[in-house]
Scaffold this active site. Structure first.
Site, PDB file in Angstrom:
ATOM      1  N   HIS A  74       0.825  -1.215   0.000  1.00 59.49           N
ATOM      2  CA  HIS A  74       0.000   0.000   0.000  1.00 59.49           C
ATOM      3  C   HIS A  74       0.849   1.250   0.000  1.00 59.49           C
ATOM      4  CE1 HIS A  74      -4.094  -1.347   0.228  1.00 59.49           C
ATOM      5  NE2 HIS A  74      -3.583  -2.426   0.784  1.00 59.49           N
ATOM      6  N   TYR A 202      -9.036   7.805   6.240  1.00 63.85           N
ATOM      7  CA  TYR A 202      -9.176   8.588   7.459  1.00 63.85           C
ATOM      8  C   TYR A 202     -10.294   9.589   7.199  1.00 63.85           C
ATOM      9  CZ  TYR A 202      -4.442   6.882   8.557  1.00 63.85           C
ATOM     10  OH  TYR A 202      -3.342   6.099   8.812  1.00 63.85           O
ATOM     11  N   PRO A 294      -3.080   4.379  18.053  1.00 60.00           N
ATOM     12  CA  PRO A 294      -2.995   3.715  16.740  1.00 60.00           C
ATOM     13  C   PRO A 294      -2.832   4.696  15.574  1.00 60.00           C
ATOM     14  CG  PRO A 294      -5.023   3.099  17.917  1.00 60.00           C
ATOM     15  CD  PRO A 294      -4.383   4.185  18.690  1.00 60.00           C
ATOM     16  N   LYS A 298       2.292   3.242  14.180  1.00 61.22           N
ATOM     17  CA  LYS A 298       3.736   3.203  14.455  1.00 61.22           C
ATOM     18  C   LYS A 298       4.138   2.151  15.490  1.00 61.22           C
ATOM     19  CE  LYS A 298       4.938   6.510  11.708  1.00 61.22           C
ATOM     20  NZ  LYS A 298       5.757   6.189  10.561  1.00 61.22           N
ATOM     21  N   TYR A 389       5.127   9.112   7.407  1.00 64.25           N
ATOM     22  CA  TYR A 389       4.092   8.086   7.435  1.00 64.25           C
ATOM     23  C   TYR A 389       4.660   6.726   7.029  1.00 64.25           C
ATOM     24  CZ  TYR A 389      -0.599   6.086   6.730  1.00 64.25           C
ATOM     25  OH  TYR A 389      -1.732   5.326   6.788  1.00 64.25           O
TER      26      TYR A 389
END
Ligand code: APR
Length: 391
Positions: A74, A202, A294, A298, A389
């Site tokens: 991804h 998100y 969450p 990480k 990220y």
């Protein structure tokens, strides 16, 4: 009878198992003590997003065959706000790096099998109770089949999570704790539903954040922001699906596919770091040393990073008599830990829109819209987001 090994590892999670595998590859004898049964740890659903560097590392160690075959690569994610989709192609922005979606329990399963195949010692249903003597030859007291036993190591690695024995064995005045309890929690839902998206979503909604995460072609993970301390019993299946539909809604024809709910629970949103991470010959790794929310996924990656660094420090000590890397372990990892904490807290504030409680909602929402525009654009802020990220 007391057991002995060069390294005693407490806990067979991602941290303990990666450490055990690297040490076993290099002929360092170790003993892993795990509280639960093998069946339990191989089925327990947890995290599922593995960073680029960790996949490369696992591949080099021969631990990624199934991950590469069955996991999904991804490199983009979506921020939904006011019905609009805003996509970050973070993989491209970070020079072709990507995440792999692969459930933590599957990685645990692969690492247990690999470690046992190398002849590594692993005792299941053997909870550690306490660890002492860190400044000399540490001793782990553990229970096995109703008998109290001890294991001695030159070094003990506390990889037994936040509620384990290692963190609890360190005298309180030897640790500086940094903690932030976030105002809201997340209801975490696991459902036997195929993903309704090809990328993580998100969704920032006036009534709270909603997330659609990926696990496998038949199972998906969802999150719903809720009051801290809310009870999962307050969330019927109908309420979960209708709230997800509402908060994830777009102005186009996107639809959410549902399915039977397998598991649900309210996550306590805590950020926690204990400094240092090494106490003489006791080193803490993973959730035993730090807890992240969450947001940003990480936690497991940091656990793997700790294990790798600790393994390299131990190999220097055992094979070259060089202690420098091990002595610097805490300092090295705390830098990475705080980098991850900063990113995770920033992302959580963006998702919750509660950076400053005094800010009127319409003002805060304009700021959020601006931030999303920038991180899903192609400029410097988007590249910085991508770097942080993807890890
Ligand atoms: N004795 C032995 N084992 C223990 C004890 C104990 N007293 N207490 C806990 N354990 C075991 C747990 O059963 C678990 O298998 O230690 C292991 C710790 O594993 P994790 O909790 O997965 O922690 P870690 O390896 O640090 O990985 C962190 O896990 O919770 C997720 O989000 C987190 O993804 C992150 C990752």
């Amino acid at each position: 009878m007391s057991l002995a090994a060069s390294v005693v590892i407490v806990g067979a999670g991602p941290a303990g198992l990666l450490l055990g595998n690297i040490l076993a590859d290099h002929g360092v004898d170790c003993l892993i003590l795990e509280r639960h049964t093998r069946e339990h740890i191989e089925r327990r659903p947890r995290a599922g997003l593995i960073e680029h560097w960790a996949v490369r590392e696992l591949t080099e160690l021969g631990l990624a065959d199934r991950l590469l075959a069955e996991g999904a690569r991804h490199d983009s994610c979506e921020f939904r706000f006011l019905g609009r989709r805003n996509v970050s192609r973070y993989g491209d922005l970070a020079g072709g790096r990507a995440h792999y979606v692969y459930p933590q329990q599957e990685l645990v399963k692969d690492m247990v099998a690999a470690y046992l195949k190398k002849g590594g010692q692993l005792r299941f249903s053997a909870p550690a109770v306490t660890i002492d003597g860190f400044h000399d030859r540490p001793r782990v007291t553990f229970e096995e089949a109703g008998v109290t036993r001890t294991a001695r190591g030159e070094v003990v690695a506390g990889c037994d999570g936040f509620h384990g024995a290692a963190r609890a064995s360190v005298p309180p005045d030897a640790v500086t704790r940094y903690e932030h309890q976030h105002r809201d929690g997340w209801l975490a839902v696991l459902a036997a539903a195929p993903p309704s998206t090809e990328q993580i979503i998100y969704a920032l909604h006036p009534d709270g954040f909603a997330g659609h995460m990926l696990r496998s072609p038949t199972v998906s993970r969802y999150y719903l922001q809720c009051p801290a301390g809310d009870a999962s019993e307050n969330w019927s299946d109908d309420r979960i699906w209708s709230e997800l539909r509402r908060r994830l809604a777009t102005s186009d024809d996107w639809t959410l596919r549902d399915g039977p709910i397998l598991d649900k629970g309210v996550l306590d949103m805590r950020s926690w770091v204990g400094e240092p991470m090494r106490f003489g010959n006791l080193c803490l790794a993973g959730d035993a040393a730090h807890i992240l929310t969450p947001a940003g996924a990480k936690g497991m990656n940091l656990a793997l990073g700790d294990a790798r660094e600790l393994a390299l420090g131990l190999l220097d000590r055992f094979h070259r008599g060089d202690d420098r890397r091990l002595l610097a372990y805490s300092e090295t990892r705390l830098e990475a830990v705080w980098r991850a904490q900063e990113f995770s807290n920033w992302l959580l504030d963006l998702l919750h829109g509660t950076g400053d409680d005094a800010q009127p909602r319409p003002f805060a929402d304009r700021l959020r819209r601006q931030a999303i525009g920038q991180i899903t654009g192609g400029g410097a802020r988007a590249r910085a987001f991508a770097e942080s990220y993807v890890g």
